[in-house]
Motif scaffolding. Structure first.
Motif, PDB file in Angstrom:
ATOM      1  N   GLY A 182       0.720  -1.356  -0.051  1.00 40.81           N
ATOM      2  CA  GLY A 182       0.026   0.233  -0.070  1.00 40.81           C
ATOM      3  C   GLY A 182       0.851   1.375  -0.090  1.00 40.81           C
ATOM      4  O   GLY A 182       0.348   2.419  -0.124  1.00 40.81           O
ATOM      5  N   ALA A 183       2.080   1.050   0.301  1.00 37.88           N
ATOM      6  CA  ALA A 183       2.864   2.384   0.623  1.00 37.88           C
ATOM      7  C   ALA A 183       3.160   2.717  -1.070  1.00 37.88           C
ATOM      8  O   ALA A 183       3.497   2.125  -1.924  1.00 37.88           O
ATOM      9  CB  ALA A 183       4.343   1.974   1.137  1.00 37.88           C
ATOM     10  N   GLU A 184       3.339   4.122  -1.084  1.00 44.49           N
ATOM     11  CA  GLU A 184       3.915   4.632  -2.422  1.00 44.49           C
ATOM     12  C   GLU A 184       5.444   4.836  -2.504  1.00 44.49           C
ATOM     13  O   GLU A 184       5.991   5.439  -1.352  1.00 44.49           O
ATOM     14  CB  GLU A 184       3.196   5.989  -2.536  1.00 44.49           C
ATOM     15  CG  GLU A 184       1.865   6.006  -3.137  1.00 44.49           C
ATOM     16  CD  GLU A 184       1.244   7.304  -3.548  1.00 44.49           C
ATOM     17  OE1 GLU A 184       2.113   8.202  -4.048  1.00 44.49           O
ATOM     18  OE2 GLU A 184       0.226   7.499  -3.274  1.00 44.49           O
ATOM     19  N   VAL A 185       5.840   4.752  -3.462  1.00 45.21           N
ATOM     20  CA  VAL A 185       7.391   4.639  -3.392  1.00 45.21           C
ATOM     21  C   VAL A 185       7.940   5.398  -4.892  1.00 45.21           C
ATOM     22  O   VAL A 185       7.002   5.384  -5.810  1.00 45.21           O
ATOM     23  CB  VAL A 185       8.017   3.769  -3.636  1.00 45.21           C
ATOM     24  CG1 VAL A 185       9.460   3.299  -3.184  1.00 45.21           C
ATOM     25  CG2 VAL A 185       7.088   2.293  -3.272  1.00 45.21           C
ATOM     26  N   ARG A 186       8.853   6.285  -4.760  1.00 44.15           N
ATOM     27  CA  ARG A 186       9.328   6.770  -5.881  1.00 44.15           C
ATOM     28  C   ARG A 186      10.870   6.443  -5.961  1.00 44.15           C
ATOM     29  O   ARG A 186      11.673   6.267  -5.004  1.00 44.15           O
ATOM     30  CB  ARG A 186       9.341   8.373  -6.024  1.00 44.15           C
ATOM     31  CG  ARG A 186       9.379   9.041  -7.079  1.00 44.15           C
ATOM     32  CD  ARG A 186       9.206  10.620  -7.018  1.00 44.15           C
ATOM     33  NE  ARG A 186      10.211  11.133  -6.345  1.00 44.15           N
ATOM     34  CZ  ARG A 186      11.339  11.601  -7.262  1.00 44.15           C
ATOM     35  NH1 ARG A 186      11.460  11.543  -8.442  1.00 44.15           N
ATOM     36  NH2 ARG A 186      12.489  12.097  -6.447  1.00 44.15           N
ATOM     37  N   VAL A 187      11.321   6.080  -7.150  1.00 43.87           N
ATOM     38  CA  VAL A 187      12.645   5.439  -7.437  1.00 43.87           C
ATOM     39  C   VAL A 187      13.377   7.049  -7.716  1.00 43.87           C
ATOM     40  O   VAL A 187      13.132   7.620  -8.849  1.00 43.87           O
ATOM     41  CB  VAL A 187      12.913   4.638  -8.441  1.00 43.87           C
ATOM     42  CG1 VAL A 187      14.176   4.306  -8.874  1.00 43.87           C
ATOM     43  CG2 VAL A 187      11.995   3.602  -8.275  1.00 43.87           C
TER      44      VAL A 187
END
Lengths: 227, 227
Positions: A182-187
């Motif tokens: 559910g967590a949002e990640v940005r590379v």
DNA sequence: GACCGGAGTTAGCCGTAGATAACAACCGAC
DNA sequence: GTCGGTTGTTATCTACGGCTAACTCCGGTC
């Protein structure tokens, strides 16, 4: 059709292992021996039995593939495992990084009645705490297209969907970094040469190797909402 | 002291059976064979092992008594069983007349961690759904003086305290009659000759044989509040 | 005091599911 | 095409926990 003897614990473990190893392809003796922590001869042996019982079909060089019946049983175990893990976390408040072993034991011993009661108690969850979908009673599983986090290019945004059970220490590290379903990640940065990965989760930056991220699966999101 | 190997399921069952059979006295081979539904030679065999392992001490004609260590283990199993039964009823909403078998299996497979979590979740109950006291972590059990309901004279009043696990059909009958832990009963009539018993529970009268009431234990109450 | 019956034991077997040691079969390299 | 290493199999053993068949032992009865 003979009166179906209930499967032994060992058989259930083999079927589940073949299922998880052999997504689309067959599982080899060596792979199974490693996965189940038994010797190769033990695997050959058990595969012969499972084959006799029509739960697996043996292929080239002893590799094993589930029959329809084997697949059904394997999915039954997956369902049990995931329901139990969800229960241990959601109801009993245990930590998601440590419930795997308990579910692994209980999945073989909980009666249908108790499993149903647990499922009911949680109002029929559809995902376990690691984000894995829970097969329905008939063994159906929604097929999703997920990408390994390490496959994303720099700048990509995604939502964490699954954490595939690995080592407990790694899971704990991910959890601390906020890498939970559910967590949002940005590379932020992905260096293909040295395998360094810089990601941003909930506003915080983390630097990890791509090896250290193996097992985190995400769903890509178009626009980057995180800065 | 050797490194304690965890007990097998079979051993745990034997210890528990010796404990429940042998209140103060020793359990015989035949009794154990009947209770565990195994053959007599199997019992002799296992008793020899348990004796070697210092869990039981053998007496006259093969009769078995628990050692201090065996008693500890037996009480550990009783605790697990009762916590699990309570859980199945209170949390999962299963019926108290049908949870025994499930608890019987799970008591051997639930980890210490999960058991503690369950106990915590229920806020450390002290009695199971049948009214049996739950041993504490150190194996201590409040000693109560209960009377069999069938031992009361006509006119006596009492509170049901324990229903000792018997046959499921009987338990269901008792439950329908209102004979559950905590219920007040008055013995309306007790005929020693033909074994007929007339009791009054929650204002309703029931006629049963004293055999049919074997297993209901009560605590006597001085004044009869029911008419 | 001999005998009978029930309780317990001994001997030897079965199935499950592991293990090791030794052999066979296959694959890729040269 | 032969060789070496990987992969799988066969043969045999182990432990556990059951089982049956056949014994012994003991406690009473006549």
């Amino acid at each position: 059709m003979k009166t179906t003897t209930p499967l032994t614990r060992s058989r259930e473990d083999y079927l589940k292992a073949i299922h998880t190893l052999g997504h689309e392809r067959a599982a080899t003796v060596t792979e199974l021996a490693r996965a189940l922590e038994v010797s190769a001869p033990s695997v050959t042996n058990m595969l012969a039995r499972l084959s006799r019982e029509n739960l697996v079909s043996l292929g080239h060089r002893g590799s094993a593939q589930l029959t329809a019946e084997g697949e059904r049983e394997a999915l039954r175990m997956v369902r049990r495992h995931r329901i139990l893990e969800t229960f241990l976390v959601q109801v009993l408040g245990l930590d998601w990084s440590e419930v795997h072993e308990d579910a692994e034991v209980l999945e073989h011993h909980v009666s249908e009645r108790v499993l149903d009661a647990i499922d009911r108690h949680m109002q029929h969850p559809t995902e376990d705490p690691h984000g894995h979908p829970i097969p329905d009673r008939r063994g159906r599983l929604p097929r999703r297209r997920l990408d390994p986090l390490t496959g994303l290019p720099a700048g990509a945004c995604a939502v964490v969907r699954e954490i595939r059970d690995g080592d407990r220490r790694r899971m704990t590290r991910w959890k601390q970094a906020g890498l939970v379903p559910g967590a949002e990640v940005r590379v932020a940065d992905a260096d293909e040469h040295d395998g360094m990965f810089e990601i941003e989760v909930a506003g915080r930056r983390h630097v990890l190797t791509s090896q250290g991220l193996d097992g985190v699966f995400v769903e890509r999101v178009r626009e980057g909402r995180a800065s």
